[in-house]
Scaffold this motif. Structure first.
Motif: not given
Length: 159
Positions: A64, A153, A156
């Motif tokens: 993240g 996920n 980023v």
């Protein structure tokens, strides 16, 4: 339109639309693209042909924004193991705006968080001073094409 398979069993699916059949991998966070003609009823037929690996038997790694720390010439990344099985070794890469890998680093295997406590590993990407990180992406990928619970996920975008 894209139909997301959030609650479907993973695997190879036979998809028939308007007499045309195709075979696609479909699962929780993967979508199937469809084109719908206006003012026409469209019938879809989806049939699971070959079941895939159940999600609860898969590893999952994730990063993240708070896990990515940019410094001059380097990026420190913390990778989390989120699945119910250990995550095999992986690679973290810095990808420029044209899709080229600028830097990469290996991440060791990470145990599954079976005790509900975080399991992580960190690595550092090193790159030259001429690299601008704005709008680049940091991506983590498991070695050997191992299927994960989700790919949502794994990336980023740096601003």
């Amino acid at each position: 339109a894209t139909m997301i398979g959030w609650g479907v069993e993973p695997g190879m699916w036979k998809v028939t639309q308007g007499g045309e059949t195709r075979h696609v991998e479909f699962e929780r966070t993967r979508g199937i693209d469809f084109t719908f003609a206006p003012n026409v009823t469209t019938e879809l037929d989806l049939e699971l042909e070959t079941p895939g690996q159940p999600l609860w038997e898969r590893p999952d790694v994730g990063i993240g924004a708070a896990d990515v720390h940019v410094s001059k010439g380097s990026i420190r990344v913390t990778v989390h193991s989120l699945g119910s099985v250990a995550a095999p070794p992986s690679t973290v890469s810095l990808i420029d705006t044209s899709g080229h890998v600028v830097a990469s680093a290996k991440v060791p295997a990470i145990p599954a968080p079976l005790d509900l406590l975080p399991k992580t590993a960190s690595t550092t990407l090193h790159f030259g001073s001429g690299i601008h990180t704005a709008d680049t992406r940091v991506r983590v990928e498991l070695a050997g094409g191992v299927e994960e619970i989700t790919q949502l996920n794994n990336e980023v975008v740096l601003h």
